[in-house]
Design a protein around this motif. Structure first.
Motif, short mmCIF file in Angstrom:
data_model
loop_
_atom_site.label_atom_id
_atom_site.label_comp_id
_atom_site.label_asym_id
_atom_site.label_seq_id
_atom_site.Cartn_x
_atom_site.Cartn_y
_atom_site.Cartn_z
N LYS A 271 52.37 44.57 8.78
CA LYS A 271 53.35 45.21 9.65
C LYS A 271 52.92 45.16 11.12
N PHE A 272 51.62 45.29 11.36
CA PHE A 272 51.09 45.21 12.72
C PHE A 272 51.40 43.85 13.34
N LEU A 273 51.21 42.80 12.59
CA LEU A 273 51.44 41.45 13.11
C LEU A 273 52.92 41.11 13.19
N GLU A 274 53.72 41.78 12.37
CA GLU A 274 55.17 41.62 12.56
C GLU A 274 55.60 42.22 13.90
N PHE A 275 54.95 43.32 14.25
CA PHE A 275 55.26 43.97 15.52
C PHE A 275 54.71 43.18 16.71
N GLY A 276 53.49 42.65 16.59
CA GLY A 276 52.88 41.91 17.71
C GLY A 276 52.22 40.64 17.23
N GLU B 168 51.58 37.97 18.73
CA GLU B 168 50.77 37.28 19.73
C GLU B 168 49.38 37.89 19.89
N ASN B 169 49.11 38.98 19.18
CA ASN B 169 47.84 39.68 19.32
C ASN B 169 46.76 38.95 18.53
N CYS B 170 45.95 38.17 19.21
CA CYS B 170 44.91 37.38 18.54
C CYS B 170 43.85 38.27 17.90
N THR B 171 43.53 39.38 18.51
CA THR B 171 42.51 40.28 17.96
C THR B 171 42.91 40.79 16.58
N SER B 172 44.20 41.10 16.41
CA SER B 172 44.67 41.58 15.10
C SER B 172 44.57 40.50 14.05
N TRP B 173 44.93 39.27 14.43
CA TRP B 173 44.79 38.16 13.47
C TRP B 173 43.34 37.98 13.05
N LEU C 33 50.40 33.15 22.04
CA LEU C 33 49.19 33.92 21.74
C LEU C 33 48.58 34.38 23.04
N ASP C 34 48.00 35.60 23.01
CA ASP C 34 47.43 36.14 24.25
C ASP C 34 46.04 35.56 24.54
N MET C 35 45.26 35.24 23.51
CA MET C 35 43.93 34.65 23.72
C MET C 35 43.71 33.54 22.70
N PRO C 36 44.39 32.40 22.88
CA PRO C 36 44.27 31.34 21.86
C PRO C 36 42.86 30.78 21.74
N VAL D 97 40.05 32.34 21.98
CA VAL D 97 39.25 33.23 21.14
C VAL D 97 39.61 33.05 19.67
N LEU D 98 40.89 32.90 19.40
CA LEU D 98 41.35 32.71 18.02
C LEU D 98 40.81 31.42 17.43
N TRP D 99 40.91 30.32 18.20
CA TRP D 99 40.41 29.05 17.71
C TRP D 99 38.89 29.10 17.48
N LYS D 100 38.20 29.73 18.40
CA LYS D 100 36.74 29.84 18.23
C LYS D 100 36.38 30.63 16.99
N SER D 101 37.12 31.72 16.73
CA SER D 101 36.86 32.51 15.53
C SER D 101 37.13 31.69 14.27
N TYR D 102 38.22 30.91 14.29
CA TYR D 102 38.56 30.08 13.13
C TYR D 102 37.46 29.03 12.89
N ILE D 103 37.01 28.40 13.97
CA ILE D 103 35.96 27.39 13.83
C ILE D 103 34.66 28.03 13.33
N ASP D 104 34.30 29.18 13.88
CA ASP D 104 33.09 29.86 13.42
C ASP D 104 33.20 30.25 11.95
N PHE D 105 34.40 30.62 11.53
CA PHE D 105 34.63 30.97 10.13
C PHE D 105 34.34 29.78 9.21
N GLU D 106 34.85 28.60 9.56
CA GLU D 106 34.62 27.42 8.74
C GLU D 106 33.15 26.99 8.77
N ILE D 107 32.50 27.20 9.92
CA ILE D 107 31.07 26.87 9.99
C ILE D 107 30.27 27.78 9.06
N GLU D 108 30.62 29.07 9.02
CA GLU D 108 29.93 30.00 8.13
C GLU D 108 30.13 29.63 6.66
#
Length: 640
Positions: free
Chosen positions: A423-428, A430-435, A464-467, A469-480
């Motif tokens: 529901k939070f992401l339906e509301f916002g 573009e919020n990368c932190t929530s994703w 997206l408000d901070m793309p 940051v989102l891409w870096k988090s996704y890449i770090d996730f796959e590296i882990e």
């Protein structure tokens, strides 16, 4: 007289006088004395001399002496039965069967309850093929001691070995009149089955389950019928057993066996009815195996709903027992509510919530009231999220969502956290932190595929408000997750959207840190590709940053030729001037700035040649000025 007196004096030993009457240092106990005496008894003695009998007179004399010895032993202690048995066995060894019988009969007069005596007596008759005498002894034995099962087993075995099946059956019937233990009945049944007498065996089972009315015996009876292909009879036995034990003495073993029988007959509806009938009547503490087998059955032949019904009904009963035992056990209420929310109707859930909040803490302690207040909060959240409430819809604030999510995380309500994030992401959206937080939650819970799907959905958002940051988090996730190929593909997808120098440098460093074979060539290839791509980049500082990173890489891992190659790509720093305009468009003078000229740029080749000529001219001028300022030095140098 004097001589005899003197001889007597000489024969009397002199008693030594003990001068020191103190106790000896080493004391000898009575136990040691006895042990030494026993050890001396065990010393090997020479065998007695062998006696050879040469004629009948000597043999008779030997028999007389042995019989006298046996009789003396018996006379000394009549109750030692081993003496009687040895005596009888000695007579048997001489083929004096009649004398041996007489000895056994005399022994039975002494102790007729001695089981070994009867067994030895009967075995002697069987060994000497005296069948009728053996029958007579067995009859007397089972009449005198009917509870000694060994006599019956030996008797029936003898008759069967002689081929006297009818006689063995008669002995079994006499035995069954005494209602012996279960093994005796099984021996009778197995005896009849050895001769293919299935109907007789069935009759014995009918009597057996009435004498020993245990659940396991009814089950054996039914399995006997099933084994021989009488399925209708087997079902009838199970039905009779259920009726026999009734509701007061129900046993889960009977219903499990009945259900498995029907399962083997492919009667799945019957199986389901049997399990439900038993579960409704047997207490849950005594029906653990029943639940287990019902669950296995539903997994094999039922649908998902059937399995869930089993699990939910079992757990619901357990929670009801817990809250009845302690109504203020709020942890049990939380577990119970979580269960009914996942399965029951809204009215049922509300009813359980109302029952829970009705139990107000009896004392004024914060820890009790804290758990109680959480019940109200959960009740409100249920009405908001599950029962289609309107609070969040009317006031969708980031702080409100974050507070709800934090509360549910503390309560370990992860399913509710998922719904709140949705529901939070339906509301916002573009919020990368929530994703990122949503994906991290799934990663912590171990659902890697779900976390990856969340990242994919996030990077596909149009805004997206901070793309980065989102891409870096996704890449770090796959590296882990050590997904090297997925990480490489992510970098490629990101480079299709942006050619930022930091992305290229991060990509190269990833290949270098992968630690796999061929990582250095791959890293160098990425630097080359990045340099080629950024030739048309207007931001020359970023291109310079790339080359400096490349040069650091080659300094550490490259060869001399690799280093020289990168050095040739490094630009020249040139100071230039340009006009400056004010805000109103008027000239504001000139300003100096630094520009970079790269050797690879073909358009800049003339400028590079001009720059090289200028540097050469400047160097010559400096040398000329130095010579003019110090002419004496030149003369001294020429003279020397």
């Amino acid at each position: 007289m004097a001589a005899s007196t003197a001889a007597g004096k000489q024969r009397i030993p002199k008693v030594a006088k003990v001068k020191n009457k103190a106790p000896a240092e080493v004391q000898i106990t009575a136990e040691q004395l006895l042990r030494e005496a026993k050890e001396r008894e065990l010393e090997l003695l020479p065998p007695p001399p062998q006696q050879k009998i040469t004629d009948e007179e000597e043999l008779n004399d030997y028999k007389l002496r042995k019989r006298k010895t046996f009789e003396d032993n018996i006379r000394k202690n009549r109750t030692v039965i081993s003496n009687w048995i040895k005596y009888a066995q000695w007579e048997e060894s001489l083929k004096e069967i009649q004398r041996a019988r007489s000895i056994y009969e005399r022994a039975l007069d002494v102790d007729y309850r001695n089981i070994t005596l009867w067994l030895k007596y009967a075995e002697m008759e069987m060994k000497n093929r005296q069948v009728n005498h053996a029958r007579n002894i067995w009859d007397r034995a089972i009449t005198t001691l009917p509870r000694v099962n060994q006599f019956w087993y030996k008797y029936t075995y003898m008759e069967e070995m002689l081929g006297n099946v009818a006689g063995a059956r008669q002995v079994f019937e006499r035995w069954m009149e005494w209602q012996p233990e279960e093994q005796a009945w099984h021996s009778y049944i197995n005896f009849e089955l050895r001769y293919k007498e299935v109907d007789r065996a069935r009759t014995i089972y009918e009597r057996f389950v009435l004498v020993h009315p245990d659940v396991k015996n009814w089950i054996k009876y039914a399995r006997f019928e099933e084994k021989h292909g009488y399925f209708a009879h087997a079902r009838k036995v199970y039905e009779r057993a259920v009726e026999f034990f009734g509701d007061e003495h129900m046993d889960e073993r009977l219903y499990v066996a009945f259900a498995k029988f029907e399962e083997n007959q492919k009667e799945f509806e019957r199986v389901r009815v049997i399990y439900k009938y038993a579960l409704d009547r047997i207490s849950k503490q005594e029906a653990q195996e029943l639940f287990k087998n019902y669950t296995i059955f539903e997994k094999k032949f039922g649908d998902r709903r059937g399995i869930e019904d089993i699990i939910v009904s079992k757990r619901r009963f357990q929670y009801e027992e817990e809250v009845k035992a302690n109504p203020h056990n709020y942890d049990a209420w939380f577990d119970y509510l979580r269960l009914v929310e996942s399965d029951a109707e809204a009215e049922t859930v509300r009813e359980v919530y109302e029952r829970a909040i009705a139990n107000v803490p009896p004392i004024q302690e914060k820890r009790h009231w804290k758990r109680y207040i959480y019940l109200w909060v959960n009740y409100a959240l249920y009405e908001e999220l599950e029962a289609k409430g309107t609070s969040i819809g009317k006031c969708p604030k980031n702080k409100l969502f974050k507070g709800y999510i934090e509360l549910e995380l503390q309560l370990r309500e992860f399913d509710r956290c998922r719904k709140l994030y949705e529901k939070f992401l339906e509301f916002g959206p573009e919020n990368c932190t929530s994703w990122i937080k949503f994906a991290e939650l799934e990663t912590i819970l171990g659902d890697i595929e779900r976390a990856r799907a969340i990242y994919e959905l996030a990077i596909s958002q149009p805004r997206l408000d901070m793309p980065e940051v989102l891409w870096k988090s996704y890449i770090d996730f796959e590296i882990e997750q050590e997904e090297t190929e997925r990480t490489r593909n992510l970098y490629r997808r990101l480079l299709q959207r942006t050619q930022h120098v930091k992305v290229w440098i991060s990509f190269a460093q990833f290949e270098l840190s992968s630690g796999k074979e061929g990582s250095l060539p791959k890293c160098r290839q990425i630097y080359e590709e990045a340099n080629k791509t950024m030739r048309n980049c207007e931001e020359k500082e970023e291109r310079l940053m790339l080359l400096e990173s490349w040069r650091s890489f080659e300094d550490e891992f490259g060869t001399t030729s690799d280093k020289e190659r990168v050095d040739k790509l490094m630009p020249e720093k040139v100071k230039k001037r340009r006009k400056v305009q004010a805000d109103d468009g008027s000239d504001a003078g000139w300003e100096e700035y630094y520009d970079y000229i790269f050797p690879e740029d073909a358009a800049n080749q003339p400028n590079l040649k001009l720059l090289a000529m200028a540097k050469l001219w400047k160097k010559q001028q400096q040398e000329k000025e130095a010579a003019e300022q110090d002419p004496d030095k030149d003369i001294d140098e020429s003279e020397s």
